[in-house]
Design an enzyme around this catalytic site. Structure first.
Site, mmCIF file in Angstrom:
data_model
loop_
_atom_site.group_PDB
_atom_site.id
_atom_site.type_symbol
_atom_site.label_atom_id
_atom_site.label_comp_id
_atom_site.label_asym_id
_atom_site.label_seq_id
_atom_site.Cartn_x
_atom_site.Cartn_y
_atom_site.Cartn_z
ATOM 1 N N LYS A 125 20.584 61.415 9.679
ATOM 2 C CA LYS A 125 19.890 61.603 8.413
ATOM 3 C C LYS A 125 18.407 61.931 8.563
ATOM 4 C CE LYS A 125 23.120 58.852 5.692
ATOM 5 N NZ LYS A 125 23.283 57.766 4.695
ATOM 6 N N TYR A 176 32.206 50.469 3.431
ATOM 7 C CA TYR A 176 33.425 50.527 2.619
ATOM 8 C C TYR A 176 34.690 50.362 3.451
ATOM 9 C CZ TYR A 176 33.467 55.361 4.316
ATOM 10 O OH TYR A 176 33.468 56.470 5.113
ATOM 11 N N ASN A 213 21.132 63.623 3.668
ATOM 12 C CA ASN A 213 22.559 63.393 3.881
ATOM 13 C C ASN A 213 23.401 64.593 3.503
ATOM 14 O OD1 ASN A 213 22.496 63.165 1.014
ATOM 15 N ND2 ASN A 213 24.314 61.854 1.076
ATOM 16 N N LEU A 265 35.710 58.605 4.928
ATOM 17 C CA LEU A 265 36.569 58.944 3.787
ATOM 18 C C LEU A 265 36.181 60.282 3.158
ATOM 19 C CD1 LEU A 265 37.084 55.753 1.578
ATOM 20 C CD2 LEU A 265 38.777 56.951 2.958
ATOM 21 N N SER A 266 35.091 60.877 3.609
ATOM 22 C CA SER A 266 34.592 62.096 2.973
ATOM 23 C C SER A 266 35.623 63.215 2.939
ATOM 24 C CB SER A 266 33.309 62.558 3.666
ATOM 25 O OG SER A 266 32.254 61.650 3.427
ATOM 26 N N ASP A 294 22.325 60.219 -1.546
ATOM 27 C CA ASP A 294 22.525 58.776 -1.420
ATOM 28 C C ASP A 294 21.826 58.012 -2.541
ATOM 29 O OD1 ASP A 294 24.180 58.726 0.812
ATOM 30 O OD2 ASP A 294 22.509 58.616 2.233
ATOM 31 N N GLY A 321 30.762 49.571 -1.062
ATOM 32 C CA GLY A 321 30.105 50.813 -0.672
ATOM 33 C C GLY A 321 30.910 52.039 -1.050
ATOM 34 N N THR A 350 26.077 61.664 8.098
ATOM 35 C CA THR A 350 26.043 60.216 8.133
ATOM 36 C C THR A 350 25.280 59.790 9.383
ATOM 37 O OG1 THR A 350 27.417 58.238 7.979
ATOM 38 C CG2 THR A 350 28.276 60.042 9.321
#
Length: 297
Positions: free
Chosen positions: A78, A240, A99, A28-29, A115, A261, A74
């Protein structure tokens, strides 16, 4: 809001950013960041997604031109991200997880961890501003960010429920943070959850579904053993996509407050926008864009 590397001056010349990971198609970023750019009137800024595996990260980053302002990272990037960082924020170094990469003036990259901020804000939204103990499902890089957030909220004991062995670097981080770390098998989640105020799942979707099945078989719907209706632990599930997840539904059916999330994602993305642009993130605009994209899917 976020810790910046000492002496860092934010780049304002870049106009491209992206989320990297594998898999990344579900992210979704892009919806969140592009909504922020529109609200901030950064017309020339664009944010996209690139499928990048661990072995390809160094070459990918080294091939980016000066128009690139920042990168969101993601799974599974990381930890390998330290290889491309020229500066590392104290928090990212403490947690051992990156992140966010932000272009430094001239050249190079500064590594950050947003995060931790995302977890803190997600829990605050559920009314948890202090916590004494918690259960964390999983022990990887995201679990270390969760641990750091819990330590900031006053946690003195965290139980890691894992399928095999807990990651030694996560246990070492707990010791450094002054948090007592216990390790139990995932098969004990029902017992552990009934005795704690907070459960945080850092498990990917498939693993979380298996835990949900085990929990459903051990605890009937209604309320947790020994609690009144509506009692039981708060659950934060960092997943999420496909909300509510099987784990979220299982906890909710037993009277728990459940935090998506998405809340963690939203707040960590807002911190990234601030790091990459130097501007205050329009969180409510980002929230609306993210929820609309989830509904579209």
């Amino acid at each position: 809001m976020v810790q910046r590397a000492p002496g860092q001056v934010l780049s304002r010349s870049g106009h491209l950013a992206a989320v990297l990971g594998s898999p990344v198609v579900h992210s979704l970023s892009p919806a969140l960041h592009n909504a922020a750019y529109r609200a901030l009137r950064l017309e020339s800024w664009r944010y996209c997604a690139h499928e990048v595996r661990e072995s390809a990260l160094v070459d990918f980053v080294s091939g980016l031109g000066p128009e690139w302002a920042g990168l969101s990272l993601t799974m599974p990037l990381k930890e390998v991200a330290f290889r491309v960082a020229d500066e590392v924020s104290p928090l990212a170094r403490e947690v051992g997880a990156v992140n966010t990469l932000v272009r430094l003036p001239g050249d190079g990259w500064a590594a950050h961890n947003t995060d931790v901020h995302g977890v803190e804000q997600a829990l605050a939204g559920a009314g948890l501003t202090t916590i004494g103990e918690a259960v964390v499902l999983g022990s990887g890089a995201t679990a270390r960010s969760v641990l750091a957030a819990l330590a900031r909220l006053g946690a003195r004991r965290v139980t890691f429920a894992v399928r095999d062995l807990a990651r030694p670097e996560t246990l070492a981080h707990a010791e450094q943070a002054g948090v007592e770390a216990l390790v139990r098998p995932l098969s004990e989640v029902a017992r552990l959850a009934a005795a704690t105020p907070l459960v945080v799942s850092t498990l990917p979707g498939g693993a979380g579904e298996r835990v949900a099945d085990d929990l459903a078989a051990a605890v009937p719907p209604g309320s947790w053993p020994g609690t009144a209706a509506g009692g039981g632990p708060v659950l934060l599930d960092v997943v999420y996509a496909g909300w509510p997840t099987p784990l979220a539904r299982t906890f909710s059916d037993r009277g728990s407050v459940v935090v998506s999330g998405f809340e963690m994602l939203l707040h960590q993305a807002g911190a990234q926008v601030e790091l990459m642009t130097g501007l205050e993130p329009p969180l409510e605009v980002m929230r609306a864009a993210g929820l609309a994209e989830l509904a579209r899917r």
